[in-house]
Design a protein around this motif. Sequence first.
Motif, PDB file in Angstrom:
ATOM      1  N   ILE A  15      -7.368  12.077 -30.405  1.00 28.73           N
ATOM      2  CA  ILE A  15      -8.658  12.217 -29.720  1.00 28.73           C
ATOM      3  C   ILE A  15      -8.826  11.009 -28.809  1.00 28.73           C
ATOM      4  CG2 ILE A  15     -11.166  12.293 -30.006  1.00 28.73           C
ATOM      5  CD1 ILE A  15     -10.652  13.532 -32.799  1.00 28.73           C
ATOM      6  N   ASP A  16      -9.097  11.257 -27.540  1.00 28.89           N
ATOM      7  CA  ASP A  16      -9.363  10.174 -26.598  1.00 28.89           C
ATOM      8  C   ASP A  16     -10.776   9.650 -26.854  1.00 28.89           C
ATOM      9  OD1 ASP A  16      -6.908  10.732 -25.488  1.00 28.89           O
ATOM     10  OD2 ASP A  16      -7.724  11.868 -23.799  1.00 28.89           O
ATOM     11  N   LEU A  17     -10.893   8.374 -27.222  1.00 32.15           N
ATOM     12  CA  LEU A  17     -12.197   7.782 -27.518  1.00 32.15           C
ATOM     13  C   LEU A  17     -12.829   7.143 -26.282  1.00 32.15           C
ATOM     14  CD1 LEU A  17     -11.393   6.136 -30.961  1.00 32.15           C
ATOM     15  CD2 LEU A  17     -12.499   8.343 -30.516  1.00 32.15           C
ATOM     16  N   TYR A  18     -12.061   6.274 -25.608  1.00 31.07           N
ATOM     17  CA  TYR A  18     -12.565   5.662 -24.384  1.00 31.07           C
ATOM     18  C   TYR A  18     -11.400   5.241 -23.499  1.00 31.07           C
ATOM     19  CZ  TYR A  18     -11.836   1.244 -27.012  1.00 31.07           C
ATOM     20  OH  TYR A  18     -11.317   0.215 -27.765  1.00 31.07           O
ATOM     21  N   ALA A  19     -11.698   5.138 -22.227  1.00 30.58           N
ATOM     22  CA  ALA A  19     -10.741   4.604 -21.270  1.00 30.58           C
ATOM     23  C   ALA A  19     -11.080   3.140 -21.081  1.00 30.58           C
ATOM     24  CB  ALA A  19     -10.840   5.348 -19.939  1.00 30.58           C
TER      25      ALA A  19
ATOM     26  N   GLU B 251     -28.914   0.367 -28.617  1.00 23.69           N
ATOM     27  CA  GLU B 251     -29.285   1.725 -28.209  1.00 23.69           C
ATOM     28  C   GLU B 251     -28.129   2.678 -28.511  1.00 23.69           C
ATOM     29  OE1 GLU B 251     -30.396   1.690 -24.101  1.00 23.69           O
ATOM     30  OE2 GLU B 251     -32.026   0.265 -24.423  1.00 23.69           O
ATOM     31  N   PRO B 252     -28.444   3.970 -28.644  1.00 22.85           N
ATOM     32  CA  PRO B 252     -27.371   4.941 -28.908  1.00 22.85           C
ATOM     33  C   PRO B 252     -26.287   4.881 -27.834  1.00 22.85           C
ATOM     34  CG  PRO B 252     -29.518   5.972 -29.179  1.00 22.85           C
ATOM     35  CD  PRO B 252     -29.759   4.604 -28.607  1.00 22.85           C
ATOM     36  N   ILE B 253     -25.069   5.160 -28.243  1.00 24.87           N
ATOM     37  CA  ILE B 253     -23.932   5.223 -27.333  1.00 24.87           C
ATOM     38  C   ILE B 253     -23.519   6.686 -27.236  1.00 24.87           C
ATOM     39  CG2 ILE B 253     -21.519   4.568 -26.993  1.00 24.87           C
ATOM     40  CD1 ILE B 253     -22.193   1.961 -28.508  1.00 24.87           C
ATOM     41  N   VAL B 254     -23.406   7.153 -26.005  1.00 25.75           N
ATOM     42  CA  VAL B 254     -23.069   8.555 -25.783  1.00 25.75           C
ATOM     43  C   VAL B 254     -21.897   8.658 -24.803  1.00 25.75           C
ATOM     44  CG1 VAL B 254     -25.405   9.389 -26.266  1.00 25.75           C
ATOM     45  CG2 VAL B 254     -24.767   8.796 -23.922  1.00 25.75           C
TER      46      VAL B 254
ATOM     47  N   ILE C 186     -15.404   8.314 -23.518  1.00 24.32           N
ATOM     48  CA  ILE C 186     -15.033   9.686 -23.158  1.00 24.32           C
ATOM     49  C   ILE C 186     -15.120  10.643 -24.350  1.00 24.32           C
ATOM     50  CG2 ILE C 186     -13.688   9.121 -21.119  1.00 24.32           C
ATOM     51  CD1 ILE C 186     -11.170   9.142 -22.702  1.00 24.32           C
ATOM     52  N   SER C 187     -15.646  10.161 -25.465  1.00 22.93           N
ATOM     53  CA  SER C 187     -15.758  11.023 -26.642  1.00 22.93           C
ATOM     54  C   SER C 187     -17.093  10.799 -27.341  1.00 22.93           C
ATOM     55  CB  SER C 187     -14.636  10.718 -27.635  1.00 22.93           C
ATOM     56  OG  SER C 187     -14.861  11.382 -28.864  1.00 22.93           O
ATOM     57  N   GLY C 188     -17.643  11.887 -27.842  1.00 25.42           N
ATOM     58  CA  GLY C 188     -18.854  11.804 -28.638  1.00 25.42           C
ATOM     59  C   GLY C 188     -18.617  11.177 -30.001  1.00 25.42           C
ATOM     60  N   PHE C 189     -17.337  10.968 -30.356  1.00 29.70           N
ATOM     61  CA  PHE C 189     -17.029  10.327 -31.635  1.00 29.70           C
ATOM     62  C   PHE C 189     -17.329   8.824 -31.614  1.00 29.70           C
ATOM     63  CE2 PHE C 189     -14.254  14.099 -32.049  1.00 29.70           C
ATOM     64  CZ  PHE C 189     -14.729  14.567 -33.260  1.00 29.70           C
ATOM     65  N   VAL C 190     -17.487   8.265 -30.421  1.00 29.41           N
ATOM     66  CA  VAL C 190     -17.849   6.851 -30.302  1.00 29.41           C
ATOM     67  C   VAL C 190     -19.372   6.771 -30.379  1.00 29.41           C
ATOM     68  CG1 VAL C 190     -17.756   4.763 -28.891  1.00 29.41           C
ATOM     69  CG2 VAL C 190     -15.843   6.381 -28.864  1.00 29.41           C
ATOM     70  N   THR C 191     -19.847   6.235 -31.485  1.00 29.62           N
ATOM     71  CA  THR C 191     -21.286   6.127 -31.713  1.00 29.62           C
ATOM     72  C   THR C 191     -21.684   4.655 -31.804  1.00 29.62           C
ATOM     73  OG1 THR C 191     -21.059   6.139 -34.115  1.00 29.62           O
ATOM     74  CG2 THR C 191     -21.296   8.301 -33.027  1.00 29.62           C
ATOM     75  N   GLN C 192     -22.955   4.423 -31.827  1.00 29.29           N
ATOM     76  CA  GLN C 192     -23.479   3.072 -31.944  1.00 29.29           C
ATOM     77  C   GLN C 192     -22.950   2.388 -33.208  1.00 29.29           C
ATOM     78  OE1 GLN C 192     -27.692   3.109 -32.607  1.00 29.29           O
ATOM     79  NE2 GLN C 192     -27.934   0.936 -32.198  1.00 29.29           N
ATOM     80  N   SER C 193     -23.056   3.057 -34.341  1.00 26.23           N
ATOM     81  CA  SER C 193     -22.623   2.433 -35.597  1.00 26.23           C
ATOM     82  C   SER C 193     -21.106   2.215 -35.625  1.00 26.23           C
ATOM     83  CB  SER C 193     -23.060   3.262 -36.806  1.00 26.23           C
ATOM     84  OG  SER C 193     -22.489   4.547 -36.770  1.00 26.23           O
ATOM     85  N   LYS C 194     -20.335   3.143 -35.074  1.00 27.03           N
ATOM     86  CA  LYS C 194     -18.884   2.977 -35.027  1.00 27.03           C
ATOM     87  C   LYS C 194     -18.483   1.857 -34.075  1.00 27.03           C
ATOM     88  CE  LYS C 194     -17.738   7.658 -36.424  1.00 27.03           C
ATOM     89  NZ  LYS C 194     -17.257   8.969 -35.984  1.00 27.03           N
ATOM     90  N   MET C 195     -19.203   1.714 -32.970  1.00 20.16           N
ATOM     91  CA  MET C 195     -18.911   0.635 -32.027  1.00 20.16           C
ATOM     92  C   MET C 195     -19.208  -0.716 -32.668  1.00 20.16           C
ATOM     93  SD  MET C 195     -17.811  -0.324 -29.036  1.00 20.16           S
ATOM     94  CE  MET C 195     -18.036   0.781 -27.665  1.00 20.16           C
ATOM     95  N   ILE C 196     -20.328  -0.824 -33.351  1.00 17.43           N
ATOM     96  CA  ILE C 196     -20.688  -2.083 -34.017  1.00 17.43           C
ATOM     97  C   ILE C 196     -19.633  -2.445 -35.055  1.00 17.43           C
ATOM     98  CG2 ILE C 196     -22.352  -3.147 -35.603  1.00 17.43           C
ATOM     99  CD1 ILE C 196     -24.559  -1.651 -33.974  1.00 17.43           C
TER     100      ILE C 196
END
Length: 186
Positions: free
Chosen positions: A52-56, A126-129, A85-95
């Motif tokens: 799954i592509d998470l981000y570029a 803030e939320p990450i989308v 680039i993916s909805g799997f990247v969320t605020q809590s996952k980024m933190i």
Amino acid sequence: MKKITLVLVALITLSTTTAQIKVGSATLPIEEKFGDVDLKINGYGKREMLWIDLYAGGLYLTNKTNDSKVVLDANENMAIKLDIISGFVTQSKMIKAVKDGFEKATFGNTKALDGRINKFIGFFSEPIVKKDVFDLVYIKDVGVKAFKNDKELGLIEGRDFKYALFKIWLGEDPASESLKKGMLGL
């Protein structure tokens, strides 16, 4: 007149397409200007997990290099761009990823950076989308300015902070080996 218009449209389209790079579903600019800082893309790639592509991600420098040590040690203007680039990247996952990244980058010795790491983590309040874009811009002799969707989030002072932050993607144990190689143009 029609021919002139068609030629102009073709030239504009050609110059627009060459000024950007497509990375998965993200588009990264070849050149970036942050305030009075002009940078060019050094390399780019994708952070993937389980296909799954998470981000570029793109690394922007004043002078190209494929040596991560040169980038980490440099006291020069530079930036890392992360295009979600993916909805799997969320605020809590980024933190969590940022905290884990700093732990790895400092070999578990974050004490000298703890206050600044906490301030940096606050930038993800803030939320990450999908389609959010983060720019982490190191300004020579100042520190790292963080932006989300071109809105300035704040400044974290210190070259030592930049070193640890950029080491998350460019260190010996990066978030993604393939993204590291891509950012270094390898």
